[in-house]
Motif scaffolding. Structure first.
Motif, PDB file in Angstrom:
ATOM      1  N   SER A 153      97.582  47.354  38.684  1.00  0.00           N
ATOM      2  CA  SER A 153      97.426  48.988  38.954  1.00  0.00           C
ATOM      3  C   SER A 153      95.990  48.828  39.748  1.00  0.00           C
ATOM      4  O   SER A 153      95.135  49.926  39.901  1.00  0.00           O
ATOM      5  CB  SER A 153      97.114  49.311  37.594  1.00  0.00           C
ATOM      6  N   GLY A 154      95.390  47.802  40.433  1.00  0.00           N
ATOM      7  CA  GLY A 154      94.817  47.797  41.615  1.00  0.00           C
ATOM      8  C   GLY A 154      93.713  47.295  41.365  1.00  0.00           C
ATOM      9  O   GLY A 154      93.860  46.160  40.575  1.00  0.00           O
ATOM     10  N   ASN A 155      92.558  46.848  41.918  1.00  0.00           N
ATOM     11  CA  ASN A 155      91.781  46.283  42.016  1.00  0.00           C
ATOM     12  C   ASN A 155      90.855  47.025  41.216  1.00  0.00           C
ATOM     13  O   ASN A 155      90.270  47.580  40.902  1.00  0.00           O
ATOM     14  CB  ASN A 155      90.729  45.928  43.515  1.00  0.00           C
ATOM     15  N   ILE A 190     104.883  35.316  25.040  1.00  0.00           N
ATOM     16  CA  ILE A 190     104.060  34.875  23.925  1.00  0.00           C
ATOM     17  C   ILE A 190     102.477  35.895  24.944  1.00  0.00           C
ATOM     18  O   ILE A 190     102.523  35.493  25.831  1.00  0.00           O
ATOM     19  CB  ILE A 190     103.268  33.373  24.229  1.00  0.00           C
ATOM     20  N   GLU A 191     101.840  36.600  24.072  1.00  0.00           N
ATOM     21  CA  GLU A 191     101.311  37.253  24.452  1.00  0.00           C
ATOM     22  C   GLU A 191     100.029  36.342  24.822  1.00  0.00           C
ATOM     23  O   GLU A 191      99.560  35.412  24.054  1.00  0.00           O
ATOM     24  CB  GLU A 191     100.237  38.095  23.619  1.00  0.00           C
ATOM     25  N   CYS A 192      99.289  36.750  26.194  1.00  0.00           N
ATOM     26  CA  CYS A 192      97.544  35.488  26.236  1.00  0.00           C
ATOM     27  C   CYS A 192      96.998  36.897  26.991  1.00  0.00           C
ATOM     28  O   CYS A 192      97.350  37.513  28.456  1.00  0.00           O
ATOM     29  CB  CYS A 192      98.711  35.013  27.119  1.00  0.00           C
ATOM     30  N   GLN A 193      95.823  36.352  26.693  1.00  0.00           N
ATOM     31  CA  GLN A 193      94.729  37.378  27.187  1.00  0.00           C
ATOM     32  C   GLN A 193      93.643  35.790  27.971  1.00  0.00           C
ATOM     33  O   GLN A 193      93.824  35.234  27.051  1.00  0.00           O
ATOM     34  CB  GLN A 193      93.636  37.846  26.163  1.00  0.00           C
ATOM     35  N   VAL A 194      93.124  36.305  28.617  1.00  0.00           N
ATOM     36  CA  VAL A 194      92.161  35.657  29.272  1.00  0.00           C
ATOM     37  C   VAL A 194      91.301  35.826  29.788  1.00  0.00           C
ATOM     38  O   VAL A 194      90.725  37.217  29.899  1.00  0.00           O
ATOM     39  CB  VAL A 194      92.988  34.323  30.522  1.00  0.00           C
ATOM     40  N   SER A 195      89.800  35.241  29.877  1.00  0.00           N
ATOM     41  CA  SER A 195      88.075  35.633  30.176  1.00  0.00           C
ATOM     42  C   SER A 195      88.104  34.490  31.279  1.00  0.00           C
ATOM     43  O   SER A 195      88.307  33.810  31.209  1.00  0.00           O
ATOM     44  CB  SER A 195      87.426  35.117  28.661  1.00  0.00           C
ATOM     45  N   GLU A 203      98.521  41.774  33.527  1.00  0.00           N
ATOM     46  CA  GLU A 203      97.477  43.582  34.248  1.00  0.00           C
ATOM     47  C   GLU A 203      97.640  42.075  35.325  1.00  0.00           C
ATOM     48  O   GLU A 203      96.617  42.697  36.492  1.00  0.00           O
ATOM     49  CB  GLU A 203      96.524  43.060  33.623  1.00  0.00           C
ATOM     50  N   LEU A 204      97.356  40.344  35.473  1.00  0.00           N
ATOM     51  CA  LEU A 204      96.624  40.302  36.663  1.00  0.00           C
ATOM     52  C   LEU A 204      97.392  39.979  38.259  1.00  0.00           C
ATOM     53  O   LEU A 204      98.327  38.933  37.679  1.00  0.00           O
ATOM     54  CB  LEU A 204      95.753  39.223  35.751  1.00  0.00           C
ATOM     55  N   ALA A 205      97.952  40.418  39.004  1.00  0.00           N
ATOM     56  CA  ALA A 205      98.482  40.195  39.850  1.00  0.00           C
ATOM     57  C   ALA A 205      98.941  39.024  40.580  1.00  0.00           C
ATOM     58  O   ALA A 205      97.747  38.666  40.902  1.00  0.00           O
ATOM     59  CB  ALA A 205      98.244  41.555  41.453  1.00  0.00           C
ATOM     60  N   GLY A 206     100.051  38.501  40.813  1.00  0.00           N
ATOM     61  CA  GLY A 206     100.294  37.684  41.741  1.00  0.00           C
ATOM     62  C   GLY A 206      99.746  36.086  39.996  1.00  0.00           C
ATOM     63  O   GLY A 206     100.222  35.197  40.813  1.00  0.00           O
TER      64      GLY A 206
END
Length: 266
Positions: free
Chosen positions: A237-239, A211-216, A253-256
């Motif tokens: 893609s880095g910091n 499921i697509e997920c976007q977080v603020s 996009e969020l690493a880890g």
């Protein structure tokens, strides 16, 4: 997106309880384009006491009346000073800052807010409703005091409440609600804002069900324009600076945050 520095007149300062208040602000000029999830940097009165601007999610917008609302929790000198501002006074804002939510075409959406993370979500569900997109809205907090404005959300979707002490809605954590259990497969997209552990748990659940997920994200910010680097988050893609390349991120996009999963149709 172009940024503006404008003076706003305070139309109202509504104290909701000991912790929260809402400012309604009027711009003399037509408002620019503002996306749900973006924020404003507010110059606090008496800069000798509070030097840095304070970032607040844009809670709701009425483009016909040239007004915006800010939902604020009192946590220190800056927010305490703003809680005392009077109708008719002026506040200076830099806005709209950051990247907002990317609204999909699908009509089955779950919006999840925890604590003061509900701040950017009223504008989001308002925007979804105006586009004819239905949503379920799941709000949680420690107690009923954290869900004082849930009736406003109920105008734009099906509302569900969770509190840790059971004083409103069901008792427990937001992540324990059935909508994030077996019912999660009903949704195409999840939008969420709240404490990081809550967001990571929702992100993991979304990834498991593709499921697509976007977080603020609610990282601490100082400048709001990417200069101080105090709000950096690790991405694939880095910091990246949350204030300029967020605060809204696709959780992929969020690493880890969760292990990548490969969908198999066999």
């Amino acid at each position: 997106m172009k940024k503006f520095i404008h003076d706003f007149t305070v139309l109202s300062n509504t104290r909701l309880n000991q912790k929260y208040f809402v400012l309604e602000l009027h711009a003399s000029a037509p408002l620019p384009r503002i996306e749900p999830g973006q924020f404003a940097a507010v110059l606090v009165p008496n800069p000798a006491e509070v030097f840095l601007r304070r970032p607040f999610s844009i809670h709701d917008v009425d483009f016909t009346k040239n007004t915006i609302k800010l939902f604020i929790k009192i946590v220190g000198k800056g927010t305490e000073a703003l809680s005392q501002i009077q109708t008719g006074e002026t506040l200076n804002l830099i806005y709209p800052l950051g990247k907002g939510f990317q609204i999909p075409r699908q009509s089955k959406i779950l919006v999840v807010g925890g604590g003061c993370g509900i701040a950017p979500l009223l504008f989001l569900v308002h925007a979804l409703h105006s586009k004819g997109i239905g949503c379920d809205i799941l709000l949680g907090g420690h107690s009923a005091d954290d869900l004082i404005i849930f009736e406003q959300f109920a105008k734009y979707g099906s509302i569900h409440l969770m509190t840790e002490d059971g004083s409103a809605g069901e008792k427990g954590l937001v992540t324990q609600h059935p909508l994030l259990g077996n019912s999660i497969i009903e949704f195409h997209t999840i939008f969420a804002c709240g404490p990081t552990p809550m967001l990571k748990a929702i992100s993991d659940l979304a990834a498991r069900h593709y499921i697509e997920c976007q977080v603020s994200l609610e990282n601490t910010m100082a400048c709001g324009i990417g200069a101080c680097l105090c709000c950096v988050v690790k991405t694939t893609s880095g910091n990246r600076c949350v204030c300029t390349e967020g605060p809204v991120f696709d959780t992929k996009e969020l690493a880890g945050w969760h292990q990548p999963m490969v969908k198999c149709d066999l």
